[in-house]
Design a protein around this motif. Structure first.
Motif, mmCIF file in Angstrom:
data_model
loop_
_atom_site.group_PDB
_atom_site.id
_atom_site.type_symbol
_atom_site.label_atom_id
_atom_site.label_comp_id
_atom_site.label_asym_id
_atom_site.label_seq_id
_atom_site.Cartn_x
_atom_site.Cartn_y
_atom_site.Cartn_z
ATOM 1 N N ARG A 161 -14.426 4.959 10.821
ATOM 2 C CA ARG A 161 -13.584 6.111 11.158
ATOM 3 C C ARG A 161 -12.372 6.187 10.242
ATOM 4 O O ARG A 161 -11.985 7.266 9.801
ATOM 5 N N TRP A 162 -11.760 5.026 9.985
ATOM 6 C CA TRP A 162 -10.594 5.015 9.101
ATOM 7 C C TRP A 162 -10.995 5.414 7.685
ATOM 8 O O TRP A 162 -10.292 6.172 7.025
ATOM 9 N N ASP A 163 -12.142 4.914 7.204
ATOM 10 C CA ASP A 163 -12.615 5.298 5.872
ATOM 11 C C ASP A 163 -12.859 6.799 5.797
ATOM 12 O O ASP A 163 -12.518 7.441 4.804
ATOM 13 N N ASP A 164 -13.473 7.368 6.843
ATOM 14 C CA ASP A 164 -13.714 8.803 6.884
ATOM 15 C C ASP A 164 -12.397 9.565 6.809
ATOM 16 O O ASP A 164 -12.266 10.531 6.056
ATOM 17 N N HIS A 165 -11.431 9.133 7.574
ATOM 18 C CA HIS A 165 -10.123 9.804 7.561
ATOM 19 C C HIS A 165 -9.479 9.689 6.185
ATOM 20 O O HIS A 165 -8.966 10.665 5.642
ATOM 21 N N ARG A 166 -9.517 8.502 5.614
ATOM 22 C CA ARG A 166 -8.854 8.272 4.335
ATOM 23 C C ARG A 166 -9.541 9.042 3.202
ATOM 24 O O ARG A 166 -8.878 9.664 2.378
ATOM 25 N N TYR A 167 -10.857 9.019 3.145
ATOM 26 C CA TYR A 167 -11.574 9.627 2.025
ATOM 27 C C TYR A 167 -11.657 11.145 2.119
ATOM 28 O O TYR A 167 -11.651 11.824 1.101
ATOM 29 N N HIS A 208 -10.033 13.401 4.884
ATOM 30 C CA HIS A 208 -8.938 14.180 5.437
ATOM 31 C C HIS A 208 -7.663 14.078 4.616
ATOM 32 O O HIS A 208 -6.785 14.917 4.747
ATOM 33 N N GLN A 209 -7.540 13.062 3.774
ATOM 34 C CA GLN A 209 -6.355 12.942 2.949
ATOM 35 C C GLN A 209 -6.614 13.385 1.510
ATOM 36 O O GLN A 209 -5.749 13.259 0.664
ATOM 37 N N ASN A 226 -14.696 1.403 13.995
ATOM 38 C CA ASN A 226 -13.292 1.721 13.764
ATOM 39 C C ASN A 226 -12.987 1.759 12.269
ATOM 40 O O ASN A 226 -12.263 2.641 11.790
ATOM 41 N N GLU A 227 -13.559 0.823 11.520
ATOM 42 C CA GLU A 227 -13.355 0.806 10.069
ATOM 43 C C GLU A 227 -13.987 2.037 9.414
ATOM 44 O O GLU A 227 -13.396 2.647 8.521
#
Length: 60
Positions: free
Chosen positions: A24-30, A32-33, A21-22
């Motif tokens: 996935r969040w790192d992937d999204h943050r780095y 997709h944003q 889960n962490e």
């Protein structure tokens, strides 16, 4: 088999899922944003759309 041995695999699975889960969040943050990545993704999608449109207009 003791109680701690029975809960250890569940703890390992829970730990793995928490780490996943962490990640996935790192992937999204780095990725997709990121404005640069969003711009490159937009450019890529426009080029593919143009290629598909040109395929129907002039296939050769």
């Amino acid at each position: 088999m003791t109680i701690s041995q029975q809960t250890q695999p569940q703890g390992a699975v829970a730990s793995f899922l928490a780490e996943l889960n962490e990640l996935r969040w790192d992937d999204h943050r780095y990725y997709h944003q990121s404005r640069i990545n969003q711009s490159l993704h937009f450019l890529s999608s426009i080029s593919f759309m143009t290629a598909y449109i040109m395929l129907f207009i002039n296939p050769g």
